[in-house]
Design an enzyme around this catalytic site. Structure first.
Site, PDB file in Angstrom:
ATOM      1  N   HIS A 201     -41.143  32.121 -46.123  1.00 47.81           N
ATOM      2  CA  HIS A 201     -39.853  32.153 -46.830  1.00 47.81           C
ATOM      3  C   HIS A 201     -40.012  32.736 -48.221  1.00 47.81           C
ATOM      4  O   HIS A 201     -40.896  32.323 -48.981  1.00 47.81           O
ATOM      5  CB  HIS A 201     -39.256  30.747 -46.928  1.00 47.81           C
ATOM      6  CG  HIS A 201     -37.877  30.763 -47.527  1.00 47.81           C
ATOM      7  ND1 HIS A 201     -37.533  30.046 -48.651  1.00 47.81           N
ATOM      8  CD2 HIS A 201     -36.769  31.451 -47.170  1.00 47.81           C
ATOM      9  CE1 HIS A 201     -36.263  30.275 -48.942  1.00 47.81           C
ATOM     10  NE2 HIS A 201     -35.776  31.120 -48.065  1.00 47.81           N
TER      11      HIS A 201
ATOM     12  N   GLU B 278     -25.005  26.180 -43.508  1.00 50.88           N
ATOM     13  CA  GLU B 278     -25.300  25.537 -44.796  1.00 50.88           C
ATOM     14  C   GLU B 278     -24.045  25.029 -45.505  1.00 50.88           C
ATOM     15  O   GLU B 278     -24.087  24.001 -46.173  1.00 50.88           O
ATOM     16  CB  GLU B 278     -26.059  26.498 -45.706  1.00 50.88           C
ATOM     17  CG  GLU B 278     -25.267  27.757 -46.026  1.00 50.88           C
ATOM     18  CD  GLU B 278     -26.010  28.743 -46.932  1.00 50.88           C
ATOM     19  OE1 GLU B 278     -27.203  28.546 -47.188  1.00 50.88           O
ATOM     20  OE2 GLU B 278     -25.383  29.716 -47.381  1.00 50.88           O
TER      21      GLU B 278
END
Ligand code: NOJ
Ligand code: CA
Length: 675
Positions: free
Chosen positions: A377, A472
């Site tokens: 990430h 999200e």
């Protein structure tokens, strides 16, 4: 089945009237779509008919420049060449294995009648599922550097279509879609999708192969009018595109079909991109994944090291164990690297140094031993300069650990300051990342990305991206209403795969009582606005070759419904849309790329409904066990979201099924071949 027919026509002149002196007609192979190109009073125009109905009225073409006189009038047609192509090609991975590529093409060579006699070529490709056109400014004496101030391209709608769109925004695609008459729209990002009043045809405007150019938005001068004009995302000084002749623009695309179902099945965007440029693709593998992610969004964990740190060695081992035991091939960790405490500041993130409680080497070894892949990430916070400085080393680190996937993020204003996420500078940055990633055998899942325009065909390591309002938002805002999921497949996902990250089972966060509010959008009432069965159905409905089961793994343990997530593939041989109404419902059936099993996902908006489907898409002569995950009789996203039933029954392609979907509900089915 490659047959390329090349017809060179020097010039076709169909005299219509004195002013409308030239007309070129390009038809789709099935002749349903007709594109007319005209030069009228020395200006260039096109219009489009579908099934004899004019769907796009006469619309202007051309350019204005900062440094050159405009190329928008004084035109004559100096040459025309027509070609027909009918072949097919195979994807490295995809929503379908074989893509048919059948179109008629015309390259129109325009030249200024007097003065500099500059040249501008426009290519039209007309397929059975829509059309694309692109400009080329060829190499010529009178043009060297090009600073585009305005691409004049217009889309003059012929009807006041019912329209699904998000307003234009140069930095974000994460708005809720709106449905309004086209006349009421002032601006839009693309894709933007239109439905005719009689629901007898559908259009979607977007772009393909966005390379070294600014992202396209659309704007109107006035409400009530139907004239959408291209509005390119600018550089900080207002210039839209910097180039040198010769240059080509991305394709301006219009998908056209007589049903909402066919819109989803269209391959226009892929067909308008260049063939795969990567020689070795053996390391590119679609994958399901779990990861240390949702806890940060709902506020039980932090990206930053501390008491609630998510990305610790122990947590990672738990996720790796879970993945290994449940046919989930990959695990993501966010908040593994130092710098999160400086998120929002310049030069925040270090992509090499892990936090003390995250032993990268030990985790990589552990994953390797368990046969699980790690997903790296890189949250850049938008600081592209600082990222570019570290990129090669950071990718090298992943390579040395055997990591083949990286999720990137650009959550924050872009550095250099004044740049937008969707301008030419960033288009080039995102591409640089994809190309360098390919060199290090990394696939990319980009968040806060540039929109999908089919680049995945040319760079199959550009696997998936966000670029819309994903899961999200349910963690820290009013969230995504039930209707959102029945709009995305007809808008955002027409452009390409989306990393929505479905699969939250703890819909009301009941297993996470100690949530700490961290986001200013959070009123403390966040939840998932669907039933549990709908979460499963989204794995089929939302196409992504990297598909996250996004809940905390503790919420999956001892949940029989997780079996569907464990079984569902992420790579498809074939996709068929069984029924669809934009904003209301959609049912999609997909055949596994690697086995003979089929999967089905059906989802609805806030209204419950029953959808009858014929199973005639299943293979002839096979018997299947249908493993059905459905809403219970009394399920309701608002009041009873968890209730669901798991049933099994034998079916063949002669059978029908009645899919009863609760308000905000869905249904997911695996059709497993009975051997
Ligand atoms: C936004 C991304 O969409 C999300 O997935 C990620 O967790 C955060 N940025 C932090 O990188
Ligand atoms: Ca985001």
């Amino acid at each position: 089945m490659k047959s390329i027919l090349l017809i060179l026509v020097t010039l076709i002149l169909i005299s219509c009237s004195e002013k409308e002196n030239t007309k070129v007609l390009i038809q789709s192979p099935d002749k349903k779509i007709q594109v007319f190109f005209n030069v009228i009073d020395t200006e260039a125009f096109y219009h489009v008919k579908f099934d004899s109905i004019q769907v796009i009225n006469r619309s202007r073409l051309g350019f204005e420049f900062e440094n050159l006189p405009a190329l928008k009038s004084n035109f004559k047609i100096a040459g025309l060449s027509k070609t027909s192509v009918n072949n097919s090609w195979q994807q490295v991975w995809g929503e379908k294995k074989i893509v048919v590529n059948n179109y008629n093409q015309a390259i129109i060579q325009l030249e200024e009648i007097d003065g500099l006699k500059r040249k501008l070529n426009i290519t039209f490709k007309v397929f059975n599922d829509g059309l694309g056109f692109s400009y080329e400014i060829p190499k010529q004496k009178a043009i060297d550097s090009i600073y585009i101030s305005n691409e004049i391209t217009e889309f003059e709608l012929s009807h006041d279509y019912s329209t699904w769109f998000i307003p234009a925004n140069f930095d974000s695609y994460e708005a809720l879609y709106q449905n309004k008459p086209a006349s009421e729209i002032m601006s839009a990002n693309t894709p933007i999708t239109f439905e005719s009043a009689k629901k007898d045809f559908y259009l979607s405007i977007h772009e393909a192969n966005l390379t070294d150019y600014a992202g396209m938005t659309l704007k109107k001068q006035d409400t009530l009018k139907l004239n959408l004009q291209v509005d390119l995302v600018p550089w900080p000084n207002g210039v839209k595109v910097k180039a040198k002749a010769p240059m080509k623009t991305p394709w301006r695309t219009i998908q056209i079909s007589n049903s909402a179902e066919k819109l989803i099945e269209s391959s226009l965007i892929l067909n308008l991109n260049e063939a795969n440029k990567l020689k070795d693709v053996s390391w590119i593998k679609p994958t399901k994944y779990v990861g240390i992610w949702w806890g940060m969004h709902i506020g039980t964990h932090t990206w930053i090291q501390g008491k609630r740190h998510g990305a610790t060695t122990d947590n990672m081992k738990e996720y790796i164990d879970f993945a290994a035991a449940n046919n989930i091939k990959s695990v993501l960790a966010e908040g593994w690297n130092t710098g999160w405490e400086k998120w929002g500041q310049p030069k925040a993130f270090d992509f090499i140094t892990p936090y003390d409680d995250f032993d990268l080497q030990e985790i990589a070894d552990y994953a390797n031993k368990k046969g699980v892949k790690l997903i790296g990430h890189h949250e850049t916070g938008g600081d592209t300069k600082y990222y570019e400085k570290q990129m090669e080393k950071a990718f090298g680190l992943y390579k040395s650990l055997g990591i083949h996937m990286v999720k990137t993020g650009y959550a924050g204003a872009i550095t250099p300051s004044g740049q937008y996420h969707h301008g030419q500078y960033m288009v080039n940055h995102y591409r640089k990342v994809v190309e360098l990633a390919a060199k290090y055998k990394l696939v990319v899942d980009a968040h806060e990305p540039i929109k999908a325009t089919g680049i995945r065909r040319t760079y199959p390591n550009m696997m998936t991206r966000e670029g819309a309002r994903g899961m999200e938002w349910n963690g820290w805002s009013d969230g995504n209403p039930p209707e959102h999921h029945v709009i995305l497949p007809f808008t955002r996902i027409l452009a390409g795969p989306m990393d929505y990250t479905p699969g939250v089972f703890d819909l009301l966060y009941e297993n996470s009582p100690k949530r700490v509010v961290w986001n200013s959008n959070d009123k403390g009432t966040s939840r998932i606005n669907t039933t549990l069965s709908k979460q499963l159905a989204l794995f089929v409905v939302f196409y992504s070759p990297m598909q996250m089961a996004s809940d905390l793994v503790k919420n999956y343990k001892s949940q029989p419904a997780f079996q569907f997530i464990s079984d569902v593939p992420v790579n498809w041989e074939y996709t068929k849309v069984l029924n669809a109404k934009i904003g209301d419902f959609v049912t999609i059936a997909r055949k596994d790329w690697d086995s003979d099993d089929w999967f089905l996902g059906a989802v609805t908006d806030e209204n419950g409904r029953t959808l009858d489907v014929k199973l005639n898409f299943l293979d002839e002569g096979e018997t299947y066990e249908a493993q059905i995950y459905k809403d219970a009789e009394n399920s309701d996203w608002k009041t009873n979201p968890y209730a669901h039933q798991i049933l099994k029954q034998k079916v063949t392609n002669k059978d029908n099924l009645s899919l009863k979907l609760a308000p905000g509900g869905g249904q997911a089915i695996r059709f497993k071949v009975v051997l």
